[in-house]
Design a protein around this motif. Structure first.
Motif, PDB file in Angstrom:
ATOM      1  N   VAL A 119       0.731 -17.421   8.047  1.00  0.00           N
ATOM      2  CA  VAL A 119       0.290 -16.106   8.475  1.00  0.00           C
ATOM      3  C   VAL A 119      -1.225 -16.095   8.503  1.00  0.00           C
ATOM      4  N   GLY A 120      -1.785 -15.624   9.600  1.00  0.00           N
ATOM      5  CA  GLY A 120      -3.231 -15.588   9.748  1.00  0.00           C
ATOM      6  C   GLY A 120      -3.863 -14.498   8.901  1.00  0.00           C
ATOM      7  N   THR A 121      -5.145 -14.678   8.631  1.00  0.00           N
ATOM      8  CA  THR A 121      -5.888 -13.708   7.833  1.00  0.00           C
ATOM      9  C   THR A 121      -5.863 -12.330   8.462  1.00  0.00           C
ATOM     10  N   ARG A 122      -6.028 -12.258   9.772  1.00  0.00           N
ATOM     11  CA  ARG A 122      -6.067 -10.962  10.448  1.00  0.00           C
ATOM     12  C   ARG A 122      -4.762 -10.195  10.247  1.00  0.00           C
ATOM     13  N   THR A 123      -3.630 -10.895  10.362  1.00  0.00           N
ATOM     14  CA  THR A 123      -2.332 -10.245  10.174  1.00  0.00           C
ATOM     15  C   THR A 123      -2.166  -9.777   8.734  1.00  0.00           C
ATOM     16  N   PHE A 124      -2.575 -10.615   7.807  1.00  0.00           N
ATOM     17  CA  PHE A 124      -2.465 -10.245   6.397  1.00  0.00           C
ATOM     18  C   PHE A 124      -3.270  -8.990   6.101  1.00  0.00           C
ATOM     19  N   LEU A 125      -4.475  -8.930   6.593  1.00  0.00           N
ATOM     20  CA  LEU A 125      -5.329  -7.773   6.327  1.00  0.00           C
ATOM     21  C   LEU A 125      -4.781  -6.514   6.992  1.00  0.00           C
ATOM     22  N   ALA A 126      -4.193  -6.665   8.172  1.00  0.00           N
ATOM     23  CA  ALA A 126      -3.581  -5.505   8.817  1.00  0.00           C
ATOM     24  C   ALA A 126      -2.425  -4.975   7.979  1.00  0.00           C
ATOM     25  N   HIS A 127      -1.632  -5.886   7.395  1.00  0.00           N
ATOM     26  CA  HIS A 127      -0.520  -5.470   6.556  1.00  0.00           C
ATOM     27  C   HIS A 127      -0.989  -4.858   5.235  1.00  0.00           C
ATOM     28  N   LEU A 128      -2.160  -5.274   4.766  1.00  0.00           N
ATOM     29  CA  LEU A 128      -2.720  -4.649   3.573  1.00  0.00           C
ATOM     30  C   LEU A 128      -2.875  -3.149   3.780  1.00  0.00           C
ATOM     31  N   ASP A 129      -3.289  -2.788   4.963  1.00  0.00           N
ATOM     32  CA  ASP A 129      -3.570  -1.382   5.254  1.00  0.00           C
ATOM     33  C   ASP A 129      -2.314  -0.601   5.606  1.00  0.00           C
ATOM     34  N   THR A 130      -1.367  -1.240   6.304  1.00  0.00           N
ATOM     35  CA  THR A 130      -0.224  -0.496   6.843  1.00  0.00           C
ATOM     36  C   THR A 130       1.036  -0.611   5.994  1.00  0.00           C
ATOM     37  N   ARG A 131       1.218  -1.716   5.264  1.00  0.00           N
ATOM     38  CA  ARG A 131       2.478  -1.942   4.573  1.00  0.00           C
ATOM     39  C   ARG A 131       2.393  -1.871   3.053  1.00  0.00           C
ATOM     40  N   LEU A 132       1.283  -2.336   2.489  1.00  0.00           N
ATOM     41  CA  LEU A 132       1.228  -2.453   1.037  1.00  0.00           C
ATOM     42  C   LEU A 132       1.122  -1.127   0.284  1.00  0.00           C
ATOM     43  N   PRO A 133       0.317  -0.157   0.740  1.00  0.00           N
ATOM     44  CA  PRO A 133       0.070   1.042  -0.081  1.00  0.00           C
ATOM     45  C   PRO A 133       1.305   1.703  -0.678  1.00  0.00           C
ATOM     46  N   PRO A 134       2.430   1.872   0.041  1.00  0.00           N
ATOM     47  CA  PRO A 134       3.581   2.545  -0.581  1.00  0.00           C
ATOM     48  C   PRO A 134       4.193   1.771  -1.752  1.00  0.00           C
ATOM     49  N   PHE A 135       3.867   0.475  -1.873  1.00  0.00           N
ATOM     50  CA  PHE A 135       4.508  -0.354  -2.895  1.00  0.00           C
ATOM     51  C   PHE A 135       3.590  -0.692  -4.066  1.00  0.00           C
ATOM     52  N   VAL A 136       2.315  -0.275  -4.000  1.00  0.00           N
ATOM     53  CA  VAL A 136       1.360  -0.657  -5.045  1.00  0.00           C
ATOM     54  C   VAL A 136       1.836  -0.195  -6.418  1.00  0.00           C
ATOM     55  N   ASP A 137       2.257   1.069  -6.532  1.00  0.00           N
ATOM     56  CA  ASP A 137       2.708   1.585  -7.830  1.00  0.00           C
ATOM     57  C   ASP A 137       3.903   0.795  -8.359  1.00  0.00           C
ATOM     58  N   LEU A 138       4.809   0.397  -7.465  1.00  0.00           N
ATOM     59  CA  LEU A 138       5.987  -0.364  -7.890  1.00  0.00           C
ATOM     60  C   LEU A 138       5.593  -1.747  -8.399  1.00  0.00           C
ATOM     61  N   PHE A 139       4.657  -2.389  -7.707  1.00  0.00           N
ATOM     62  CA  PHE A 139       4.179  -3.696  -8.170  1.00  0.00           C
ATOM     63  C   PHE A 139       3.465  -3.559  -9.520  1.00  0.00           C
ATOM     64  N   GLN A 140       2.673  -2.511  -9.671  1.00  0.00           N
ATOM     65  CA  GLN A 140       1.946  -2.318 -10.928  1.00  0.00           C
ATOM     66  C   GLN A 140       2.903  -2.041 -12.082  1.00  0.00           C
ATOM     67  N   GLN A 141       3.949  -1.254 -11.821  1.00  0.00           N
ATOM     68  CA  GLN A 141       4.933  -0.975 -12.855  1.00  0.00           C
ATOM     69  C   GLN A 141       5.676  -2.248 -13.253  1.00  0.00           C
ATOM     70  N   ALA A 142       6.104  -3.042 -12.263  1.00  0.00           N
ATOM     71  CA  ALA A 142       6.802  -4.298 -12.557  1.00  0.00           C
ATOM     72  C   ALA A 142       5.892  -5.256 -13.306  1.00  0.00           C
ATOM     73  N   ALA A 143       4.608  -5.251 -12.962  1.00  0.00           N
ATOM     74  CA  ALA A 143       3.648  -6.128 -13.633  1.00  0.00           C
ATOM     75  C   ALA A 143       3.488  -5.742 -15.100  1.00  0.00           C
ATOM     76  N   SER A 144       3.450  -4.436 -15.378  1.00  0.00           N
ATOM     77  CA  SER A 144       3.272  -3.991 -16.768  1.00  0.00           C
ATOM     78  C   SER A 144       4.472  -4.364 -17.629  1.00  0.00           C
ATOM     79  N   GLU A 145       5.647  -4.487 -17.018  1.00  0.00           N
ATOM     80  CA  GLU A 145       6.865  -4.799 -17.770  1.00  0.00           C
ATOM     81  C   GLU A 145       7.110  -6.302 -17.910  1.00  0.00           C
ATOM     82  N   THR A 146       6.473  -7.098 -17.069  1.00  0.00           N
ATOM     83  CA  THR A 146       6.726  -8.543 -17.088  1.00  0.00           C
ATOM     84  C   THR A 146       5.510  -9.372 -17.487  1.00  0.00           C
TER      85      THR A 146
END
Length: 488
Positions: A276-303
């Motif tokens: 996956v190219g850098t440009r695609t990754f950065l686009a997904h950072l803005d459009t796809r990741l935000p709704p899941f940040v809290d879930l990743f942070q919660q899973a990280a705190s438990e593991t």
């Protein structure tokens, strides 16, 4: 007088023949004979069928979800069709498959090409077409047609069917020569092209599509000759019942569309693991990741993981797509297999919260199950590799590392051994056999790359927040928007 003697002679002759017929009738049932369905009846009586096959990615191997492969799925469905269990003998090359079937086995399924009048076996109806393909090492130019192969170091597999295409070509190009091997498999052949031992090789097109990602220095050349039919083999001296059952099964599978479905799933794409190219990754950072940040942070705190590491794993697995489904049936944002989801208590793999939580706990369990001798970042990288390929294959790679004189506790040594699981000379010495060992190497490398980029973005974000708090007029960025560095 002569007439009387003749009558007595004829009477004795008729009595002799009568006695002979009686004796034959008594003894005939004890003579060996083959009934049409005898072999099939024996299989059903013992409740299992033995298939002779090969340990290759296009046929059968232990994958992330357990046993997998195009022909493995067909074999498994056939056993279910017969109402028996499947027993595999996967330590074969095409030539040994045929001899095993003719001598003792029930049937052979190993990307076998149809070769009429093969002693000791009958072939089923064709399953799919296999097209011979020339591949060559990147940097060699002008390999566009058959005549360009003359003078090259060329290789292929013995008895796989591709050598027949070369023999036909040799009639027009007598100077053509090549090497055949009864020991190598496709991945090993491609590795020899990659490292320069061979200039080119002839394999089947579908085999190249499944392996090309792991051999970036091997180029696709041109199709060679006519397609061959992939078939199964059954013994010819034990009745036709099994052959008829296999043909009916394959016909039903074809007419139902299931065969096309399996072909598309295994061979309809080059590989689901992509760069996956850098440009695609950065686009997904803005459009796809935000709704899941809290879930990743919660899973990280438990593991105990960094949430950005879990996010990097999620991106490598699904590009942060909770509806993702891979060609092999894993699904969800963290691409959990059905057995793994059950083990982690995940009821809905497409639910992002469950998937992230289950994936994080599974990665934690893999890391905890590794030997204590593996420490630091090596332990993390090997846990990530096991997430992709399974602990069994990772342990096999550690064993190979020891055999090669390396340190099985260091990722840098184990990652050199993982691709050797694609080589028969090595995987035949392991417990779990063939694996696409180049895949976890790419997998871990990509996750490390995505994690580093997430770290960069997070640092940049914090710097801008500090500027805002200090009263600087520099506008704030939306979450994770970033102009990438020139050489990230």
């Amino acid at each position: 007088m002569p007439t009387l003697i003749l009558r007595h002679f004829l009477a004795h002759l008729r009595l002799y023949f009568a006695l002979l017929i009686i004796i034959l009738l008594i003894l005939l049932p004890t003579f060996p004979k083959v009934l049409p369905g005898e072999h099939l009846a024996q299989i059903k009586a013992r409740d299992f069928i033995t298939a002779h096959t090969r340990n290759t990615p296009t046929t059968y191997y232990e994958g992330r979800q357990g046993p997998t492969g195009f022909e493995y799925e067909l074999m498994h469905l056939f056993a279910e069709h017969l109402g028996v269990s499947l027993n595999l003998n996967a330590k074969h090359h095409p030539e040994s498959v045929l001899s095993a079937v003719s001598e003792q086995g029930d049937f052979g399924a190993a990307a076998l090409p149809l070769k009429p009048a093969t002693p000791g076996v009958h072939y089923t109806r064709p399953i799919i077409q296999m097209q011979p393909l020339v591949v060559y090492r990147r940097g060699l130019h002008g390999i566009q047609e058959p005549g360009d192969l003359t003078g090259l170091e060329l290789g292929t597999l013995s008895e796989a069917g591709t050598s027949e295409a070369l023999r036909e070509l040799q009639q027009d190009y007598p100077a053509l020569s090549w090497k055949e091997s009864t020991e190598l498999e496709v991945a090993e052949l491609l590795a020899q092209v990659e490292n320069g031992t061979l200039d080119a090789a002839v394999i089947f097109d579908h085999q190249f599509r499944l392996n090309r990602l792991f051999f970036p220095n091997v180029e696709r050349g041109f199709l060679l000759g006519d397609p061959l039919s992939m078939v199964w083999a059954v013994p010819s001296g034990r009745g036709l019942g099994l052959l008829e059952a296999a043909n009916q099964f394959l016909q039903d599978l074809d007419e139902s569309g299931m065969l096309d479905h399996l072909v598309n799933r295994y061979f309809g794409h080059d590989d689901y693991l992509e760069y996956v190219g850098t440009r695609t990754f950065l686009a997904h950072l803005d459009t796809r990741l935000p709704p899941f940040v809290d879930l990743f942070q919660q899973a990280a705190s438990e593991t105990g993981f960094d949430w950005k590491l879990l996010a990097a794993v999620g991106y490598q697995e699904s590009h942060w797509d909770e509806e993702a489904v891979s060609p092999t049936g894993v699904r969800g944002l963290m691409m959990l297999t059905h057995p793994t989801a059950s083990e982690m208590g995940v009821n809905n793999r497409r639910d992002a919260a469950q998937s992230i939580d289950g994936g994080a706990r599974y990665l934690r369990s893999l890391k905890d199950r590794l030997p204590e001798s593996i420490t630091g970042s090596d332990r993390l990288y090997m846990a990530m590799a096991a997430y992709n390929i399974g602990l069994g294959h990772l342990y096999d790679a550690r064993k190979i590392t020891e055999m090669r004189g390396g340190d099985p506790n260091l990722w840098r040594d184990v990652r050199e051994s993982l691709p050797l699981l694609q080589h028969q000379a090595w995987h035949s010495q392991t417990r779990h056999g063939y694996a696409r060992g180049g895949e976890p190497v790419i997998y871990v490398r990509n996750i490390r790359r995505y994690y580093e980029m997430l770290e960069y973005v997070e640092r940049s974000r914090q710097q801008f927040f500090q500027l805002e708090r200090s009263g600087n007029d520099t506008p704030s960025l939306l979450p994770f928007e970033l102009v990438p560095p020139r050489n990230p």
